[in-house]
Design an enzyme around this catalytic site. Structure first.
Site, mmCIF file in Angstrom:
data_model
loop_
_atom_site.group_PDB
_atom_site.id
_atom_site.type_symbol
_atom_site.label_atom_id
_atom_site.label_comp_id
_atom_site.label_asym_id
_atom_site.label_seq_id
_atom_site.Cartn_x
_atom_site.Cartn_y
_atom_site.Cartn_z
ATOM 1 N N GLU A 1 -15.702 -19.884 -3.713
ATOM 2 C CA GLU A 1 -16.545 -18.681 -3.654
ATOM 3 C C GLU A 1 -17.721 -18.776 -2.694
ATOM 4 O O GLU A 1 -18.199 -17.759 -2.207
ATOM 5 C CB GLU A 1 -17.133 -18.401 -5.046
ATOM 6 C CG GLU A 1 -16.115 -18.171 -6.120
ATOM 7 C CD GLU A 1 -16.787 -18.138 -7.480
ATOM 8 O OE1 GLU A 1 -17.047 -17.040 -7.971
ATOM 9 O OE2 GLU A 1 -17.070 -19.223 -8.028
ATOM 10 N N LEU B 1 4.102 13.193 7.783
ATOM 11 C CA LEU B 1 4.760 13.830 6.635
ATOM 12 C C LEU B 1 4.819 12.873 5.446
ATOM 13 O O LEU B 1 4.602 13.271 4.312
ATOM 14 C CB LEU B 1 6.197 14.213 6.998
ATOM 15 C CG LEU B 1 6.434 15.569 7.663
ATOM 16 C CD1 LEU B 1 7.910 15.742 7.933
ATOM 17 C CD2 LEU B 1 5.941 16.702 6.788
ATOM 18 N N ASP C 1 -6.855 11.571 17.558
ATOM 19 C CA ASP C 1 -7.559 10.907 18.664
ATOM 20 C C ASP C 1 -7.100 11.412 20.032
ATOM 21 O O ASP C 1 -7.792 11.232 21.025
ATOM 22 C CB ASP C 1 -7.318 9.396 18.602
ATOM 23 C CG ASP C 1 -8.337 8.699 17.718
ATOM 24 O OD1 ASP C 1 -9.489 9.135 17.721
ATOM 25 O OD2 ASP C 1 -7.977 7.725 17.035
ATOM 26 N N CYS D 1 0.818 -1.229 0.000
ATOM 27 C CA CYS D 1 0.000 0.000 0.000
ATOM 28 C C CYS D 1 0.841 1.263 0.000
ATOM 29 O O CYS D 1 0.397 2.304 -0.450
ATOM 30 C CB CYS D 1 -0.976 0.008 1.180
ATOM 31 S SG CYS D 1 -0.216 0.487 2.747
ATOM 32 N N ALA E 1 -4.538 3.735 15.075
ATOM 33 C CA ALA E 1 -3.701 3.110 14.032
ATOM 34 C C ALA E 1 -3.360 1.673 14.406
ATOM 35 O O ALA E 1 -4.107 1.009 15.116
ATOM 36 C CB ALA E 1 -2.443 3.926 13.798
ATOM 37 N N CYS F 1 7.632 0.972 4.486
ATOM 38 C CA CYS F 1 7.289 1.897 3.401
ATOM 39 C C CYS F 1 7.275 3.347 3.864
ATOM 40 O O CYS F 1 7.269 4.263 3.045
ATOM 41 C CB CYS F 1 5.939 1.529 2.784
ATOM 42 S SG CYS F 1 4.562 1.741 3.917
ATOM 43 N N HIS G 1 2.351 14.021 16.612
ATOM 44 C CA HIS G 1 0.891 13.850 16.613
ATOM 45 C C HIS G 1 0.208 15.170 16.980
ATOM 46 O O HIS G 1 -0.777 15.568 16.364
ATOM 47 C CB HIS G 1 0.514 12.755 17.616
ATOM 48 C CG HIS G 1 -0.943 12.439 17.634
ATOM 49 N ND1 HIS G 1 -1.508 11.447 16.871
ATOM 50 C CD2 HIS G 1 -1.978 13.007 18.312
ATOM 51 C CE1 HIS G 1 -2.813 11.408 17.080
ATOM 52 N NE2 HIS G 1 -3.123 12.352 17.952
ATOM 53 N N CYS H 1 -4.896 -9.047 6.011
ATOM 54 C CA CYS H 1 -4.807 -10.258 5.197
ATOM 55 C C CYS H 1 -6.142 -10.369 4.475
ATOM 56 O O CYS H 1 -7.185 -10.170 5.090
ATOM 57 C CB CYS H 1 -4.585 -11.487 6.090
ATOM 58 S SG CYS H 1 -4.829 -13.019 5.185
ATOM 59 N N SER I 1 -14.749 -21.298 -8.884
ATOM 60 C CA SER I 1 -14.630 -22.364 -7.869
ATOM 61 C C SER I 1 -14.284 -23.725 -8.451
ATOM 62 O O SER I 1 -14.432 -24.742 -7.777
ATOM 63 C CB SER I 1 -15.941 -22.541 -7.072
ATOM 64 O OG SER I 1 -16.317 -21.342 -6.481
#
Length: 1345
Positions: A1276, A274, A370, A47, A348, A77, A361, A152, A1095
């Site tokens: 499926e 950032l 939060d 991501c 998070a 990342c 934060h 997952c 399937s």
């Protein structure tokens, strides 16, 4: 300090090896450094924003204050490599390897079947490994917390948790451990076949085989780094990148000097705020100051009246500090600390909390923060420092709004944060509501504090702050002032709510949408606070006689449940399946829970995915340029600026395509017009992915808008905009039947779309060969033959020159059937034009923007029935939102109509379906293929009938279910015996009737919390509805050493098809699985394959493998007869000597299947999968949150080839379906731009969404002669069973509405998000909010279903 232009050396360790980087670029993340520079590809890119955990690694540093080594999990990342000076990084490769030694974490996750596609597994392993480095025997709560930041999409999480639990201290496990029985085994009256049978297994793996965890065997912290940390010379380090300079001062004094010199430069610690902003919003800072080595920023000091925490402390560290203080101090002093702790648990994921700093934060001042609302009401003070000296400012509403007078000066930094103790008669609470419990940004959150005059209930001070309801955190200062001196009673409550709604106002067009929901939460939260404080006052006020005590309100017991939040609990459960026959040879693996072939490689990061293939010589990177308009003419494309960027080689447009550019209606690259936002217009080819992405921004495209622009199904119907003719099935005489019934109900159902969210985004590597125009294509797809054909027609070269290779796919779910061909073809054009290999890897945002998902659906039903619940007539009309091209929409419409009847026999039916043409990216195949949306309409009819008859829905279901051998609406005969068995078994094992009574009892006693329970039957048809799509082929080679290579036409998507194929080959050839190997799926070994979908992959390919093995065994028969005592190796050698071919092609011609739409009849499906699921939930009527208490699934798998894999498929599909119906919401702007383009905005289920008790049973002793070894394809079918959670939620909502005397509403909306649940449980708070006239403003988002 002069700033030399030469960079310092960046020194850190990776997996015990020293890394010296002489030209560290501050813009390079640890993830890309690991993957590209060090070639450690176990850490995955999924991501790029820290939201999914696939790139989790462990970072170890020495704590400057305590001198201890601290280990923490981070998402690579987001970590800039420059921040790693003096740190030790451990990746999945450093934990263990199949070549040397497996670590227990890796062994157990694989052997517990906690991996399917394996793309998320390295991240899961690293989160668990870090937990074990810090706590060798963690609690189950710690395990849940450690994994909450990891997503997952395949397994449904249960087996991952099961593997982690083997390390935990035994807590609330089964009391009958070791007896082979389990306390969860017994059903209602235990007459069920599952309870009675001795051949039912409940273990999918053998714990006793696991190697023990030995904490002494872990990698040590490099001594060199200890010496570096002790170095008295604290010099400033500078790293110059291409565009950014990173300065890391060694002392506090240096930091202040630098901040004075570069007042605009931000301080960067965790990069969690950032980083994403620089990535998605294009924020850019030429100088970054890193205070990571300044120990003063990590100082924590306790005083008698409060706590000062250094601004550099991570949120995880803050959580530990607060927890310690709460345990030491009396309750009255820790009100604020406990409120902060409550939010720190769900803020998070663990990785982000480890990275993000308290100072970062606070200073970021996100409107959804939060912690800031609680810190603000808790009278927090910020300690600021600059070269001029120190000063203190309050963390007030003015500071949060960013007013210059209340803010930091440019040269100041936040050194520490002072949070005072609370006092007696003071109460502080925190509230938040998000799409799901963990790892989700809140819709609204709040901090509230009240102080009473001693011994009374008179308000002396009140402070309320909200997040999520404006551009900044908002304080309700005026309302609070006007309530001072008031008594804490109902009158005050009413006035407070009115004033709050007045002061905390939100316009109808507010960004983020959900406006009425947010307004409701503003007052609902205050009501919760009101009740909480009343409860606390009760305890305190007893010793004090209160004057006028008649004012003192009592809370009724039925209101008390509003005070409790849903706890996070670790799921328990049992998986039951039939063990193999005791006469089956030990080496025959069929029917046994064999581990996924690649399981161990997934867990060590050694399983190679498409983008893990090492860089090829002269390789170039491709990035796609997409349309920003929904429907427009392309006037011009200006590429000049892009081509000037260093490293950019070329831009590929439609003109470069030598062959055909897609089809007339569905172009690969747009030519004159664009049909949706996200349509691909051209592609940049450059030396690096960074250069290619920079070039995209420089391409200028001018458009001219076209009309009409259609996004919603409603608009499509209005404009008569459809993709294909109507599909229709009818039986009986529906008009006549409607005249003879007792009652008729009409209703509407809206089902939102769904994003595939496969963990591995779309990716392809095209390598041109030097001769004959040959191409090698490595692609992540479910249909390599389709990629091959598309590339062939695009390049105008014969199919035989193109070879597609699929080793494994990191999740597909239907999203990798059609689309990969588009990306493969565009990359192939680039390869042909430049003569270089091309690598195309989509970012998550682009993947979600460009590729469609599940079709949103709008359904209308009219149902006629007798008062006893017997349905006599049903008329359903469905419209699906197909997007801008046909794709699979016509097929989805057909399947939808064919499957609508589900498990019910209704004499008079009419089903109609249409696919709408809209200006959205084309929707496509998705697990279940129309069934999960369409059947929701059918089941909603049943619920409506039940409500009208005053009967429970399960009675209506039973009354209308197929009972005897019968024909479906399309005249296909079938026997419902297994369906009825699944239904009865499910009612029984779930103790349904007892629990229905308990739910009703609970609902009588609780006003603000309600429970619901639902049980849903399922008849799911498997296959493609066309015989030619059911063919399959295999190629089996036996080599002279006796080893066997199997290839077949199926692709490994995580569903374990390769594992099952080797089980088949092992049984047929009568040799152990260790002799067999599958390398990859390739169009060169097995040609003209069908997509691995519907399937049916294991069914058809299994028959082909079986056929090949039987041919080979027949050839070997004479040799075996001659030497029956010989070994396999001897037989093979003899066969070779006698010139017997040891290679065979297996072929399966396919199941017969056809459908005649003219007549409305046929035999479209080879067989059905039956199942039933029962789910129970509890909802919070004030916030719309829900928790899943228990789910029981019974599935008819006949004779499972591999129960571990099949149960994994059922659980994974169920959780994915549950996501579709509860949290996964796609939001589009009024201009047709998808807002939800990553895990931050689009919420797939997380580990905390798994039901607290989750039981899956495979129905024993059922047979089907048609398929291989009587097995069934289960890929499926489980998807729709997730709707049992949806109907349990609607059941709970119905209970709330009934109690509040609100009329029944027959408009069903999925997903049942907290917003929908809260607003459906209407009460005085939803009544009092201001409502906007939709005609007066432009909404932030639109619904397309």
């Amino acid at each position: 300090m002069p700033c030399p232009s030469r960079s310092d050396e960046l020194v850190f360790f990776v997996n015990g090896r020293k890394v010296i980087e002489r030209n560290a670029d501050p813009e390079v993340t640890l993830l890309s450094f690991l993957r590209k520079n060090l070639r450690l590809t176990g850490t995955k890119y999924a991501c790029g924003r820290g939201g999914c955990g696939a790139c989790t690694v462990m970072v170890s540093k020495r704590d400057p204050t305590s001198q201890e080594i601290r280990h923490f999990s981070v998402t690579a990342c987001l970590v800039p490599i420059c921040s790693l000076y003096g740190a030790a990084v451990t990746t999945v490769e450093g934990v263990g390897s199949i070549k040397t030694r497996l670590h227990p974490v890796q062994e157990r996750i694989a052997k517990s079947h906690g991996t399917q596609c394996g793309f998320c597994t390295p991240g899961m392993v690293m989160s668990m490994y870090t937990l074990l480095r810090n706590h060798p025997q963690p609690s189950e709560e710690q395990l849940l917390e450690a994994l909450a930041g990891n997503l997952c999409r395949c397994t449904g999480y249960r087996p991952i948790l099961a593997s982690g639990k083997t390390f935990c201290l035994e807590s609330n496990g089964c009391q009958q451990k070791g007896t082979g029985k389990c306390c969860l085994d017994l059903g209602e009256n235990d007459s069920s076949s599952l309870g009675r049978k001795s051949d039912i297994c409940t273990e999918l793996f053998v714990k006793e085989e696991f190697q023990p965890l030995d904490p002494t065997q872990e990698l040590i912290f490099p001594p060199e780094l200890l010496r570096m940390a002790e170095d008295p010379e604290k010099r400033t380090l500078t790293f110059h990148g291409e565009r950014v300079t990173w300065i890391s001062p060694g002392t506090f004094k240096d930091l202040l000097e630098l901040k004075a010199k570069h007042p605009e430069a931000p301080l960067i610690l965790g990069n969690t705020s950032l980083g994403p902003a620089m990535r998605s919003k294009g924020h850019f800072h030429p100088i970054l100051l890193s205070p990571a080595r300044i120990s003063e920023l990590n100082v924590v000091s306790k005083t008698n009246d409060g706590l000062t925490i250094g601004a550099g402390c991570s949120l995880a560290h803050v959580k530990d500090i607060l927890a310690e203080r709460v345990s030491e101090l009396p309750e009255e002093k820790t009100q604020t600390y406990r409120a902060l702790l409550k939010h720190l648990k769900s803020l998070a994921g663990q990785q982000i909390r480890n990275m993000a700093s308290l100072g970062g934060h606070i200073i970021s001042r996100h409107s959804y923060s939060d912690l800031n609302p609680i810190l603000a009401v808790g009278n927090t003070t910020l300690n600021l420092t600059s070269e001029e000296g120190t000063r203190r400012i309050p963390l007030s509403e003015h500071f949060l709004a960013g007013l210059a007078s209340a803010d930091l000066k440019p040269e100041e930094i936040l050194e520490s944060v002072y949070i005072p103790h609370s006092q007696k008669w003071e109460f502080v609470s925190a509230f938040r509501q998000a799409q799901c419990q963990h790892n989700a940004l809140p819709d609204v959150n709040a901090g509230m504090r009240v102080l009473f005059k001693e011994g009374t209930d008179i308000i002396e001070d009140l402070s309320i702050t909200y997040g999520g309801v404006g551009a900044a955190t908002v304080s309700a200062h005026k309302s609070c002032q006007q309530l001072l001196g008031r008594q804490w009673d109902e009158l005050m409550l009413d006035e407070a709510c009115r004033r709050l709604l007045d002061e905390v106002s939100l316009p109808g067009w507010a960004p983020g949408g959900r406006v009425e929901f947010k307004r409701t939460l503003v007052v609902s939260f205050f009501f919760k606070f009101y009740l909480q404080v009343l409860q606390e006052l009760k305890k305190l006020i007893k010793p004090f006689p209160v004057p006028n005590s008649r004012h003192y309100p009592e809370i009724s017991d039925r209101f008390l449940s509003a005070l409790e939040d849903f706890p996070g609990t670790v799921p328990q459960g049992v998986q039951r399946y039939q063990s193999v026959d005791s006469h089956q040879p030990l080496q025959d693996p069929v029917g046994r829970p064999v581990m996924h072939l690649s399981g161990l490689k997934h867990a060590t990061g050694e399983a190679e995915f498409c983008d893990d293939i090492p860089m090829v010589d002269k390789e170039l990177h491709m990035a796609l340029v997409t349309s920003t308009r929904a429907y427009a003419k392309i006037i011009s494309i200006d590429l000049s600026k892009a081509l000037e960027i260093p490293g950019v080689v070329d831009v590929i447009t439609a003109k470069d395509i030598p062959g055909t550019n897609g089809t007339e209606d569905d172009k690969l690259l747009a030519v004159d017009e664009v049909l949706c936002v996200g349509q691909i217009i051209c592609a940049v080819v450059a030396e690096t992915d960074v250069q290619a992405k920079r070039a995209i921004e420089k391409i200028k495209i001018t458009y001219e808008e076209l009309e009409p622009i259609i996004f919603t199904i409603e608009d499509a119907i209005k404009h008569n905009s459809f993709l294909c003719p109507e599909k229709k099935l009818e039986q009986g005489n529906i008009e006549e039947a409607f005249e003879k019934v007792d009652q008729i109900v009409e209703g509407e159902v809206h089902v939102g779309g769904q994003e595939h969210f496969y963990m591995e985004t779309q990716r392809v590597l095209v390598i041109p060969k030097t001769e004959d125009k040959e191409l090698d294509i490595y692609v992540s797809t479910q249909d390599p033959a389709h990629v091959q054909k598309t590339v062939s027609s695009t390049l105008h070269i014969p199919i035989n020159r193109i070879t597609c290779h699929v080793k494994r796919v990191g999740g597909g779910f239907g999203g990798k059937i059609g689309r990969p061909a588009v990306f493969g073809a565009i990359a192939a054009v680039g390869a042909l034009k430049t003569g270089h290999p091309i690598r195309l890897v989509l970012d998550r945002e682009d993947d979600m923007l460009i590729t469609g998902g599940r079709h949103p659906l709008f359904g209308k039903y009219k149902v006629g029935f007798m008062n006893n619940g017997r349905i006599k007539a049903l008329d359903i009309e469905c419209f699906i939102n197909g997007g801008c091209t046909l794709d699979d929409s016509e097929l989805v419409t057909e399947f939808l109509i064919l499957k609508l009847e589900n498990a019910y026999k209704i004499r008079n039916l009419r089903f109609r379906g249409r696919a709408c043409l809209t200006n959205l990216p084309s929707n496509t195949a998705f697990r279940g293929f129309g069934f999960p949306q369409g059947t929701l309409v059918t089941e909603s009819c049943i619920t409506a009938v039940a409500a009208k008859c005053g009967l429970p829905p399960e009675k209506i279901r039973e009354k209308n279910m197929y009972q005897t051998v019968d024909k479906t609406i399309y005249k296909q005969a079938f026997n419902p015996e297994s369906l009825i068995r699944c239904w009865n078994e499910c009612l029984d094992t779930s103790s349904f009737h007892n629990r229905r009574m308990q739910v009703e009892e609970f609902n009588k006693k609780n006003y603000w919390k309600k429970r619901g329970i639902a049980v849903i039957p399922m008849k799911f048809s498997v296959g493609f509805a066309a015989t030619s799509y059911h063919q399959a082929a295999a190629l089996v080679h036996i080599y002279t050493d006796g080893s066997v290579l199997v290839t077949h036409g199926g692709n490994e998507l995580g569903q374990g098809i390769h594992t099952k194929m080797l089980q088949v080959a092992s049984r047929e050839l009568k040799i152990p699985m260790s002799y067999l190997h599958i390398c990859e799926t390739s169009t060169a070994t097995v040609p003209n394959t069908i997509a691995t979908a519907a399937s049916i992959g294991a069914d058809t390919n299994g028959r082909a493998v079986q056929n090949a093995c039987q041919i080979l065994l027949k050839r070997l028969e004479p040799i075996i007869k001659k030497n029956p005592e010989g070994t396999w190796e001897e037989w093979i050698e003899a066969a070779f000597e006698q010139r017997i071919s040891l290679s065979a092609t297996g072929y399966f011609r396919g199941y017969k299947a056809f459908m005649d739409w003219e007549k409305g009849e046929g035999d479209p499906f080879p067989y059905y999968v039956y199942g039933a699921a029962c789910s129970e939930v509890e909802i919070d009527c004030l916030t719309g949150a829900h928790k899943k208490i228990r789910t029981d699934i019974v599935m008819d798998a006949c004779c499972s080839l591999n129960p571990a894999i099949d149960i994994g498929q059922i659980e994974g599909a169920f959780i994915q379906g549950m996501g579709l119906y509860t949290t996964e919401e796609l939001k589009y702007s009024p201009e047709g731009v998808l807002y939800s383009r990553g895990p931050d905005e689009y919420k797939i289920p997380t580990i905390s969404d798994v039901p607290e008790e989750f039981n899956v049973s495979l129905l024993p002793s059922s047979q089907t002669p048609l398929t291989i070894y009587s097995s069934k394809g289960l890929g499926e079918s489980g998807m729709f069973l997730g709707s049992s959670v949806f109907f349990a939620i609607t059941d709970a909502v119905a209970a709330a509405r009934k109690e509040r005397d609100i009329a029944e509403d027959f408009t069903v909306k999925s997903p049942a998000t907290p917003e929908w649940v809260r607003m459906a449980c209407a009460d005085r708070f939803t009544e009092m909010i201001p409502r906007d006239d939709p005609k007066t403003f432009k909404p932030w988002s639109i619904t397309v279903a």
